[in-house]
Design an enzyme around this catalytic site. Sequence first.
Site, PDB file in Angstrom:
ATOM      1  N   ASN A  91      -9.397  -6.898  17.102  1.00  9.14           N
ATOM      2  CA  ASN A  91      -8.349  -7.809  17.551  1.00  9.14           C
ATOM      3  C   ASN A  91      -7.484  -8.328  16.407  1.00  9.14           C
ATOM      4  OD1 ASN A  91      -7.123 -10.079  19.310  1.00  9.14           O
ATOM      5  ND2 ASN A  91      -8.234 -11.207  17.710  1.00  9.14           N
ATOM      6  N   TYR A 101       5.246  -4.932  12.559  1.00  8.95           N
ATOM      7  CA  TYR A 101       4.308  -5.084  13.669  1.00  8.95           C
ATOM      8  C   TYR A 101       4.401  -3.905  14.630  1.00  8.95           C
ATOM      9  CZ  TYR A 101       1.797  -7.268  17.539  1.00  8.95           C
ATOM     10  OH  TYR A 101       0.896  -7.536  18.537  1.00  8.95           O
ATOM     11  N   LYS A 130       1.385  -1.102  15.037  1.00  7.55           N
ATOM     12  CA  LYS A 130       0.669  -1.016  16.303  1.00  7.55           C
ATOM     13  C   LYS A 130       0.835   0.363  16.951  1.00  7.55           C
ATOM     14  CE  LYS A 130      -1.517  -4.923  16.853  1.00  7.55           C
ATOM     15  NZ  LYS A 130      -2.987  -4.972  17.033  1.00  7.55           N
ATOM     16  N   THR A 151       0.195 -17.950  22.300  1.00  2.00           N
ATOM     17  CA  THR A 151      -0.621 -18.083  21.099  1.00  2.00           C
ATOM     18  C   THR A 151       0.304 -18.305  19.911  1.00  2.00           C
ATOM     19  OG1 THR A 151      -0.527 -15.713  20.617  1.00  2.00           O
ATOM     20  CG2 THR A 151      -2.340 -16.465  22.039  1.00  2.00           C
TER      21      THR A 151
END
Length: 242
Positions: free
Chosen positions: A88, A165, A169, A200
């Site tokens: 994660n 990012y 990913k 978040t």
Amino acid sequence: MNTTKIALVTGANKGIGKEIARQLGQAGFTVLAGSRDLHRGEPAVKELVAEGLDVVGIQLEVTDETSVREAADRVAAEYGRLDVLVNNAAIIPAGDDAVSQIEAGVLRSAFETNVLGVVGVTQALLPLLRKAEAARVVNLSTSLASFAQVGDPESRLSTVLTLGYNASKAAVNMVTVMLANELRGTGILVNGADPGNCATDMGGWTAARTPAQGAAVAVSLATLGSDGPTGHVYAEEGRLPW
């Protein structure tokens, strides 16, 4: 022999990682909650233990080879196997930007955590996953890694300028598929989970989905039966196109 299933979740001190740890604990797992700084991870562990869950904090900095090796050694010494690994831990590095603007160091930091960290942790723990009866690996991904969606000029995802990012990913997706191929027939299932944009630190606190909703996607894959799918990315609306 301890028959309680053992799960390790990286980046479990907050956000989706903490919710994954909570839901795995609620499912009866002993959960090893990884965090870069053990002291920063203590509040989350105490919160989950107070709920009656079997959660243990473990120091794990995914970019530090020594930390990864020591974590793997601890799991081996105390548990002898690992049933579930949830990769994660990830970052959107400060300064992440468009292709024409991003600095090399920013791009490098994204890949070090998001890709090399996943590979390093998985390599270190794979011998313990092989000792489980039916182990599961779940790598957290994102819709921003989808070529189809980011490449669609009508999609809002095409306007998100975070090369570090997104690209890292997308690389995690390839890691996931290749590992699934490598382990096909061994009883170890490997999948990628897209939790969606959740409220978040990373997703922004105005996001519509809760961390618990996002975590449920990963937990469902972590607890799949032996006939479950491998090597795909899943989201709340179903399988994503690459």
